[in-house]
Write an enzyme that holds these catalytic residues in place. Structure first.
Site, PDB file in Angstrom:
ATOM      1  CB  SER A   1      -1.075   0.612   1.254  1.00 42.20           C
ATOM      2  OG  SER A   1      -2.041   1.246   0.775  1.00 42.20           O
ATOM      3  CB  THR A   2       1.248   3.748   2.466  1.00 41.12           C
ATOM      4  OG1 THR A   2       0.089   4.162   2.714  1.00 41.12           O
ATOM      5  CG2 THR A   2       1.493   5.307   2.582  1.00 41.12           C
TER       6      THR A   2
ATOM      7  CG  HIS B   1      -4.288  -1.141  -0.677  1.00 41.84           C
ATOM      8  ND1 HIS B   1      -4.197  -0.859   0.434  1.00 41.84           N
ATOM      9  CD2 HIS B   1      -4.857  -2.030  -1.256  1.00 41.84           C
ATOM     10  CE1 HIS B   1      -4.210  -1.713   1.175  1.00 41.84           C
ATOM     11  NE2 HIS B   1      -4.723  -2.890   0.219  1.00 41.84           N
TER      12      HIS B   1
ATOM     13  CG  MET C   1      -0.694   3.760   6.353  1.00 37.80           C
ATOM     14  SD  MET C   1      -1.465   5.041   6.991  1.00 37.80           S
ATOM     15  CE  MET C   1      -1.959   5.537   5.197  1.00 37.80           C
TER      16      MET C   1
ATOM     17  CG  ASP D   1      -6.200  -5.583   2.838  1.00 34.93           C
ATOM     18  OD1 ASP D   1      -6.205  -6.498   2.587  1.00 34.93           O
ATOM     19  OD2 ASP D   1      -5.477  -4.712   1.700  1.00 34.93           O
TER      20      ASP D   1
END
Length: 375
Positions: free
Chosen positions: A173-174, A200, A293, A296
């Site tokens: 993600s991030t 993401h 973050m 997940d």
């Protein structure tokens, strides 16, 4: 701890005012200035001394890319978060900005139906990123980190018997675009199993990002589509806005997409991919959880562990946010070990090659035994 000082740069007065007002209501954030264009932003930098800059991508005159380049000339480590539209042009410019040194991005809440929803999107998507980057050590860079000393890396001892690896699944993600841009190009053209990634990322972005990864990689990178057949040496990036899973069909494995509700506030969700991978490949799946973050991927990693598969995690030192990999590690699910970014591609390759070699040895041994017995 003092509040995070933020400079908001956007040419649209309505957006600029909305973002500044939302941020100002958070006690951990101090909006120290706003700017209507890149030139004004550059002039204000030494005056307001921000900890984070939010930067509009598309501005008349000096656009976001030009402004970012100028910022980097004088402020090498100042966190810059791009604020971009959900259009192909906006997505392309955002990916360019990440390649040029932007730290992160957030999509503008366009066509969401109401000002209330737009404000909520800014609060949910922009504020957490400001807090991540505003609290990071300024020495952090997005390039591949130098490998940590061996004693600082948690590795699991190799079991006596290794299962064959049939596929690699990755959740991120991030910070993911820069991490994947370093990791995927390290895989060889003859990588012997398929790779499926959930990053993401919103729609439009994923197609452009897959194309960019493909252009810099030896393996072939696609944006995943429903019904795609997975082949060795291919990489599939889950499309934004839909969940991506894998499913067995006779002798092949195909991608499936669905519009089920978001999981962990995400669609696509890593958990959906990992759960389906555990069902499809069981002990033969290698999962990798990278920077991001939230949590997940934790539940999906649990499913992979219960099926006998292997889970690797990125270490805290080289993660932008040690949320997703940290949750996996804290839950005791990273049975394959915890590695810095600079070592992960090699570790993935080593495990796949080792298991492939063991599989060939066992196959040869079975054939030899059959020949000796005359069957």
């Amino acid at each position: 701890m003092p509040p995070i000082r933020v400079l908001v740069v956007d040419d649209a007065v309505v957006v600029r005012r909305m973002v500044a007002n939302v941020l100002a209501k958070d006690p951990d954030i101090d909006v120290v200035g706003v700017a209507a264009n890149g030139s004004i932003a550059l002039a204000k930098l030494p005056i307001v001394n921000p900890d984070v800059v939010t930067l509009d991508v598309e501005m008349p005159g000096m656009d976001g890319l030009e402004t970012l380049a100028k910022i980097r000339e004088t402020h090498k480590t100042l966190p810059v978060i791009m604020f971009s539209t959900l259009t192909e042009r906006g997505a392309a410019a955002t990916l360019d900005a990440l390649a040029l040194g932007a730290n992160d991005y957030v999509a503008k809440p366009a066509n969401v139906g109401s000002v209330t929803v737009a404000i909520q999107r800014i609060r949910e998507n922009l504020i957490p990123r400001i807090k991540v980057w505003g609290r990071r050590q300024p020495s952090y860079v997005s390039a591949p980190a130098a490998p940590l000393k061996p004693e600082t890396v948690s590795r699991s001892p190799a079991p006596a018997q290794q299962n064959r690896i049939a596929a690699v699944t990755i959740g991120v993600s991030t910070g993911g675009p820069n991490v994947l841009s370093n990791l995927i190009p390290e895989l060889p053209a003859d990588f012997p199993v398929p790779v499926v990634i959930v990053q993401h990322m919103p729609p439009v972005f994923t197609k452009l990002f897959a194309d960019r990864l493909n252009a810099i990689s030896k393996v072939t990178v696609h944006e995943g589509k429903d019904g795609d057949t997975l082949d060795a040496g291919g990489v599939w990036l889950a499309a934004g806005g839909v969940h991506t899973t894998v499913e067995r069909r006779v002798l092949d494995t195909v991608l499936r997409t669905n519009t089920d509700p978001p999981e962990n506030s995400c669609r696509p969700a890593v958990d959906q991919l990992f759960r389906s991978a555990a069902r499809r490949w069981g002990q033969e799946v290698l999962a990798v959880v990278l920077t991001g973050m939230g949590r997940d991927g934790t539940n999906g990693s649990q499913c992979i562990r219960e099926a006998g598969g292997t889970v690797l995690a990125q270490d805290e030192a080289t993660s932008v946010v040690w949320g997703m990999p940290g949750e996996v590690v804290k839950a005791g699910l990273a049975n394959g070990g915890v590695y810095p970014l600079g070592e992960l591609a090699g570790e993935i390759q080593r495990r796949v090659d080792r298991c492939l070699s063991l599989s060939l040895v066992r196959s040869h041994s079975r054939r030899s035994s059959a020949d000796a017995s005359g069957t």
